[in-house]
Design an enzyme around this catalytic site. Sequence first.
Site, short mmCIF file in Angstrom:
data_model
loop_
_atom_site.label_atom_id
_atom_site.label_comp_id
_atom_site.label_asym_id
_atom_site.label_seq_id
_atom_site.Cartn_x
_atom_site.Cartn_y
_atom_site.Cartn_z
N SER A 44 0.80 -1.22 0.00
CA SER A 44 0.00 0.00 0.00
C SER A 44 0.84 1.29 0.00
O SER A 44 0.33 2.34 -0.35
CB SER A 44 -0.93 0.01 1.21
OG SER A 44 -0.18 -0.10 2.40
N ASP A 331 -3.76 7.61 8.18
CA ASP A 331 -4.66 6.68 8.88
C ASP A 331 -3.84 5.76 9.78
O ASP A 331 -2.66 6.02 10.02
CB ASP A 331 -5.59 5.93 7.89
CG ASP A 331 -4.84 4.95 7.01
OD1 ASP A 331 -3.66 4.62 7.30
OD2 ASP A 331 -5.44 4.48 6.01
N HIS A 334 -0.82 4.34 7.43
CA HIS A 334 -0.24 4.99 6.25
C HIS A 334 0.11 6.44 6.51
O HIS A 334 -0.58 7.13 7.26
CB HIS A 334 -1.22 4.88 5.08
CG HIS A 334 -1.61 3.47 4.79
ND1 HIS A 334 -2.85 2.95 5.10
CD2 HIS A 334 -0.91 2.45 4.24
CE1 HIS A 334 -2.90 1.68 4.74
NE2 HIS A 334 -1.73 1.33 4.24
#
Length: 368
Positions: A44, A331, A334
Amino acid sequence: MMGLIIFIIWFSLIIGIPFGCFGSYERTLLSVQKQKALFVFGDSLFDPGNNNYINTTTQFQANWSPYGESFFNPPTGRFCDGRIIPDFIAEYAELPLVPSYFEIGKDHFVHGVNFASGGAGCLVETFRGFVIDLKTQLKYFKKVTKDLKNKFGRKKSKQLLYNAVYIFSAGNNDYFNFDATYPKHEYANMVIGNLTSVIKGIYKEGGRKFVILSLGPLGCTPGSRALNFQQGNKSGNCIQQLTTLAKIHNSALPKMLKQLEQKLPGFKYSLFDFFKVASERINNPSKYGFKTSKTACCGTGPFRGIYSCGGKRQIKEYKLCKNVKDYLFFDSGHLTEMVYKQVAELLWNGTVDVIQPYNLKSFFHLPA
Ligand SMILES: *[C@@H]1O[C@H](CO)[C@@H](O)[C@H](O)[C@H]1NC(C)=O
Ligand SMILES: *[C@@H]1O[C@H](CO)[C@@H](O)[C@H](O)[C@H]1NC(C)=O
Ligand SMILES: *[C@@H]1O[C@H](CO)[C@@H](O)[C@H](O)[C@H]1NC(C)=O
Ligand SMILES: *[C@@H]1O[C@H](CO)[C@@H](O)[C@H](O)[C@H]1NC(C)=O
């Protein structure tokens, strides 16, 4: 007579280039060989929205507001408030944004392709069925090299692949999903072994220049702190055992890369110390322009460490900060665009304390 022919050839070369006597197809072929290209693999940290196109759950997606809002409208699926590391690298290398594998269409791949998938690890078992594991990313890369060959011929596509840079953020999720039935070192060897196989697979297709990011301090994300808190540790400390796994992995990386360098002719690599760069900012956020490194901008619960940003996952309630520029984490797991920009700059023109033996600026220009 001979002299005249040579003169004509020489003369047409001199005037042919500046006056554009080559046809446009010819020009494409000429430029393809010199084309800079960036191929992106991993998780990610690098995913530009590949998971929008697979059968998964919202746990592994981020294509809704407020994700992306600092830069993209509509949201793209990047796990960030805005741009991510490959976006900045493309900008510094004067390339267009590296497209997601599922958006390349027929010919949109001469500058590279991004195969990364949120939640993916080096092991196929890691979040299997919900992500594009690294092995499958290699399979997709091979499809792209085949398309390149069909379009430009063997020689020219090989040259493009030789010159290209291949960048990886891979392994983080294997440890978030650690299988404790394995001894730690054995597990790390397995993760690294699978990363090595994929690198070798790319080398076989013509890849020569590899950039690897070390893993971050995994136990110090707001998600990890929230977990620690919920398990009774109210101080919001990092989960030490998780960071230890990342350290074990990171210490095996340089050995693996040196071995590949010895074994594979022409293999070149650069190792970026993401662990150090992230830890410095977590330990000393104000030095880098941030107000907090413990709490996420978007989420709920302790440290907003519950993964609920945007209200599309299991937990619908979430809080969003006012000024995202104050935050290191967007978040629970991340980082924010501002951090990714700092990281990308260090990848681009950082010194040997964070990236060696080449930074990306020199790596792109290095002859393969
Ligand atoms: C997508 O995943 C769901 C749940 O895992 C499954 O029921 C469904 O058959 C899958 N669809 C496809 C097209 O693979
Ligand atoms: C890759 O991972 C699998 C588990 O998914 C493991 O069985 C295998 O030994 C690993 N390969 C290497 C080369 O380490
Ligand atoms: C809380 O975390 C710290 C740091 O990891 C550790 O030293 C301490 O023992 C933990 N306390 C509890 C109650 O788990
Ligand atoms: C490093 O690169 C960034 C992005 O191009 C640039 O803004 C910065 O000034 C550069 N730093 C140095 C020391 O060259």
